[in-house]
Design a protein around this motif. Structure first.
Motif, PDB file in Angstrom:
ATOM      1  N   ARG A 115      17.255  -9.508  14.654  1.00 18.83           N
ATOM      2  CA  ARG A 115      17.021  -8.756  15.962  1.00 18.83           C
ATOM      3  C   ARG A 115      17.862  -8.646  17.123  1.00 18.83           C
ATOM      4  O   ARG A 115      18.534  -9.613  18.012  1.00 18.83           O
ATOM      5  CB  ARG A 115      15.885  -9.809  16.166  1.00 18.83           C
ATOM      6  N   THR A 117      20.142  -7.608  20.347  1.00 18.43           N
ATOM      7  CA  THR A 117      19.864  -8.126  21.415  1.00 18.43           C
ATOM      8  C   THR A 117      19.682  -6.999  22.333  1.00 18.43           C
ATOM      9  O   THR A 117      19.810  -6.302  22.771  1.00 18.43           O
ATOM     10  CB  THR A 117      21.008  -9.136  21.686  1.00 18.43           C
ATOM     11  N   SER A 118      19.146  -7.158  24.289  1.00 16.18           N
ATOM     12  CA  SER A 118      18.974  -6.352  25.415  1.00 16.18           C
ATOM     13  C   SER A 118      20.166  -5.809  25.360  1.00 16.18           C
ATOM     14  O   SER A 118      20.513  -5.351  26.244  1.00 16.18           O
ATOM     15  CB  SER A 118      17.737  -6.957  25.840  1.00 16.18           C
ATOM     16  N   GLN A 119      21.505  -7.243  25.698  1.00 14.88           N
ATOM     17  CA  GLN A 119      22.379  -6.868  25.717  1.00 14.88           C
ATOM     18  C   GLN A 119      23.728  -6.061  24.983  1.00 14.88           C
ATOM     19  O   GLN A 119      24.575  -5.884  25.390  1.00 14.88           O
ATOM     20  CB  GLN A 119      23.480  -8.338  25.977  1.00 14.88           C
ATOM     21  N   VAL A 124      20.739 -11.192  17.246  1.00 14.32           N
ATOM     22  CA  VAL A 124      20.346 -12.780  16.409  1.00 14.32           C
ATOM     23  C   VAL A 124      19.778 -12.337  14.688  1.00 14.32           C
ATOM     24  O   VAL A 124      18.996 -11.451  14.809  1.00 14.32           O
ATOM     25  CB  VAL A 124      18.921 -12.974  17.171  1.00 14.32           C
ATOM     26  N   LEU A 147      24.030 -16.140  16.089  1.00 11.91           N
ATOM     27  CA  LEU A 147      24.171 -15.327  17.312  1.00 11.91           C
ATOM     28  C   LEU A 147      25.133 -14.233  16.503  1.00 11.91           C
ATOM     29  O   LEU A 147      26.132 -14.782  16.441  1.00 11.91           O
ATOM     30  CB  LEU A 147      24.464 -15.393  18.611  1.00 11.91           C
TER      31      LEU A 147
END
Length: 154
Positions: A115, A117-119, A124, A147
């Motif tokens: 998944r 991440t938005s950053q 993940v 992460l």
């Protein structure tokens, strides 16, 4: 000038991983020194672990499940996330059978979720890990959520 040559032994970035991808670690024999060093470091001075003549419900010379987990995590990280792992976010450990001094353990890993991440630049990554002994008997299952960094050139 920046050298973009990947170092030997570098783990996978999240973009290099695929759902369902499987890995197998090398084996690692658990030694008396491993057990005594671990119980000294953690303070687990239970007769079960420090008295070689003690044979409790688990039989002779079992090692703490936390030691089994730590040894396997070292093998997993070395092969899968060395230099790319940013954090261990969560783990759920299920011991299945005793590991004893003299056993050789290895793990089979399956990537079960990726998944981003938005950053950006990281994801993940969840994996299912099965730990087996030298007879290929399962001794521990656990899920790990990490992460993982991304490929900076992607």
């Amino acid at each position: 000038m920046t050298d973009r040559t990947a170092p030997l032994g570098m783990g996978f970035t999240w973009q290099q991983l695929r759902l369902g991808q499987r890995f197998r670690t090398f084996g690692r024999t658990v030694t008396e020194h491993d057990l005594m060093g671990f119980v000294a470091l953690t303070g687990m001075q239970e007769p079960l672990f420090v008295d070689a003549t003690h044979a409790g419900a688990l039989g002779a010379r079992p090692v703490p499940g936390a030691l089994t987990h730590a040894l396997i995590e070292g093998l997993v990280l070395t092969g899968m996330a060395h230099g790319t792992g940013l954090a261990l976010l969560e783990t759920h450990i299920r011991p299945l059978a005793p590991v004893r001094v003299g056993d050789t353990i290895h793990a089979e890993i399956e990537v079960t979720e990726i998944r981003p991440t938005s950053q950006g630049g990281r994801a993940v990554v969840r994996s299912a890990i099965r730990v087996l002994n030298q007879r290929d008997e399962p001794v521990m299952d656990y899920d790990a959520t990490r992460l993982i960094r991304g490929d900076e050139t992607a």
